[in-house]
Enzyme design. Structure first.
Site, PDB file in Angstrom:
ATOM      1  N   SER A 157       0.611  -1.299  -0.151  1.00  0.00           N
ATOM      2  CA  SER A 157      -0.010   0.123  -0.146  1.00  0.00           C
ATOM      3  C   SER A 157       0.640   1.239  -0.101  1.00  0.00           C
ATOM      4  O   SER A 157       0.281   2.613  -0.321  1.00  0.00           O
ATOM      5  CB  SER A 157      -0.667   0.117   1.399  1.00  0.00           C
ATOM      6  OG  SER A 157      -0.075  -0.001   2.403  1.00  0.00           O
ATOM      7  N   HIS A 164      -3.023  -3.352  -5.605  1.00  0.00           N
ATOM      8  CA  HIS A 164      -3.032  -2.798  -4.360  1.00  0.00           C
ATOM      9  C   HIS A 164      -4.662  -3.006  -4.188  1.00  0.00           C
ATOM     10  O   HIS A 164      -5.706  -2.221  -4.458  1.00  0.00           O
ATOM     11  CB  HIS A 164      -2.874  -1.475  -4.079  1.00  0.00           C
ATOM     12  CG  HIS A 164      -2.934  -0.988  -2.707  1.00  0.00           C
ATOM     13  ND1 HIS A 164      -3.496   0.444  -2.538  1.00  0.00           N
ATOM     14  CD2 HIS A 164      -3.167  -1.499  -1.616  1.00  0.00           C
ATOM     15  CE1 HIS A 164      -3.605   0.519  -1.259  1.00  0.00           C
ATOM     16  NE2 HIS A 164      -3.499  -0.763  -0.614  1.00  0.00           N
ATOM     17  N   GLU A 196      -5.929  -0.736  -7.186  1.00  0.00           N
ATOM     18  CA  GLU A 196      -5.040   0.346  -7.808  1.00  0.00           C
ATOM     19  C   GLU A 196      -4.236  -0.830  -8.621  1.00  0.00           C
ATOM     20  O   GLU A 196      -3.507  -1.731  -7.973  1.00  0.00           O
ATOM     21  CB  GLU A 196      -4.358   0.889  -6.818  1.00  0.00           C
ATOM     22  CG  GLU A 196      -5.320   2.054  -6.218  1.00  0.00           C
ATOM     23  CD  GLU A 196      -4.656   2.714  -5.310  1.00  0.00           C
ATOM     24  OE1 GLU A 196      -4.801   4.099  -5.185  1.00  0.00           O
ATOM     25  OE2 GLU A 196      -3.857   2.348  -4.402  1.00  0.00           O
ATOM     26  N   ASN A 250      -4.084   6.648  -1.254  1.00  0.00           N
ATOM     27  CA  ASN A 250      -3.225   7.036   0.022  1.00  0.00           C
ATOM     28  C   ASN A 250      -2.541   8.437  -0.333  1.00  0.00           C
ATOM     29  O   ASN A 250      -2.166   9.237   0.708  1.00  0.00           O
ATOM     30  CB  ASN A 250      -2.408   6.060   0.286  1.00  0.00           C
ATOM     31  CG  ASN A 250      -2.841   4.905   1.091  1.00  0.00           C
ATOM     32  OD1 ASN A 250      -3.988   5.062   1.515  1.00  0.00           O
ATOM     33  ND2 ASN A 250      -2.253   3.745   1.041  1.00  0.00           N
TER      34      ASN A 250
END
Length: 342
Positions: free
Chosen positions: A170, A193, A205, A243
């Site tokens: 991540s 991800h 992702e 993120n």
């Protein structure tokens, strides 16, 4: 700290799922929930054997989703106890799905569904043997660059040349993890991800490096769609998409609290009612895990590409104190808020 109770914890979980799932889909398939072109269907069809490295919650979740969509899956961990826990996690998760799918009274159908899915999952403690005939490897082990590189250095030697090598990290650079394999294998190296909990969260992702070739990206996207998830393709950059946007938001919220601008509760209320977010930033921090947030921002501040020394990710005394005192969020029962035991 504020006591929110079980209802708020459950609301936080469902809110995060709604947030992740609220984006418009790119297309639709009645079987997978995601539209696929004929070319993508062909690309997905050349993947039939999937190997998941890591028997924890993430690895088990990925294995469960792939097996549910008829893939033959091998779940690998060096620890047999971890594999047993992973299988138990899958069985429990599948049982919930079966009850919802068939109804409380249809117990035989429930059992058949669970047994059918679990029947496509093989457990192994021997990584090299497990990947010897695989089409896709997804690594979901500890977030440590050296450990991941060591694992891929060994896996790349044992996996077939056509196999995609993917990391579920991540926060760590995919490009750096891929340095563990030779230059030829880096063409088939990519990031996949998934988000936790994997069975519920729709987004994956797909992270490409400068070395990832178009065929690898296309096959990865096709696989993601084939398991009913929605892919978002991006370049290898710190935090990828979610993120990279989420962490600055979380950290600025903590700075507002530290400056005494408003309380955590009022900041959460403002963002939910003023911006339409299903969760406030502090509820989200507690759900994600304060130790996870600290691990990511500390890494970016120290050595993140283009982020080193960025004050956005500078250490926060509030965050540091909470983590050092064991207040990690929902998972420990205490974070920015208190969550009484069920």
């Amino acid at each position: 700290m504020i006591s929110t109770g079980r209802a708020s914890a459950l609301s936080a979980r469902s809110g995060l799922r709604r947030w992740q799932q609220s984006g418009a889909t790119r297309g639709f398939s009645s079987s997978s929930g995601a539209w696929m072109t004929q070319q993508q269907q062909t690309a997905a069809a050349d993947i039939s054997r999937v190997t998941i490295i890591g028997g924890g919650q993430m690895g088990s979740g990925i294995a469960q989703v792939a097996a549910t969509k008829k893939y033959n899956v091998t779940l690998v961990d060096v620890n047999q106890e971890a594999l047993d826990r992973g299988k138990a996690y899958m069985a429990k998760s599948l049982a919930r799905i079966a009850r919802k799918k068939f109804g409380e009274e249809a117990q035989q159908q429930q059992r058949e569904f669970v047994d059918d899915v679990l029947g496509r999952v093989t457990l192994s403690t021997k990584p090299s043997e497990a990947v010897a005939s695989t089409d896709l490897v997804v690594e979901a082990i500890v977030e440590n660059i050296a450990v991941k590189q060591k694992a891929f250095g060994e896996l790349a030697k044992a996996a077939p040349e056509h196999a995609i090598l993917a990391s579920n990290t991540s926060s760590l650079p995919i490009t750096q993890i891929a340095e563990a394999v030779d230059s030829a294998r880096r063409r088939s190296f990519i990031g996949l991800h998934f988000f936790n909990p994997v069975p519920q969260m729709k987004l994956v992702e797909v992270v490409r490096t400068d070395a990832s070739d178009e065929q690898t990206v296309a096959r990865a996207v096709a696989f993601v769609k084939s398991i009913g998830k929605e892919p978002a393709v991006c370049k290898d950059t710190p935090g990828f998409i979610v993120n990279r946007l989420l962490l600055p938001y979380m950290m600025e919220s903590i700075r507002l609290l530290e400056r005494g601008v408003a309380s955590a509760r009022d900041i959460d209320t403002a963002m939910k009612l003023g911006a339409g977010y299903p969760m406030g930033p502090f509820e989200l921090c507690d759900y994600v895990g304060l130790d996870t947030i600290k691990f990511i921002v500390d890494g970016w501040y120290k050595e993140g590409a283009g982020l080193q020394g960025d004050k956005t990710f500078a250490p926060s005394k509030t965050l540091d104190d909470l983590v050092s005192s064991g207040r990690l969020g929902v998972k420990t029962g205490k974070g920015f808020y208190d969550y009484p035991k069920k």
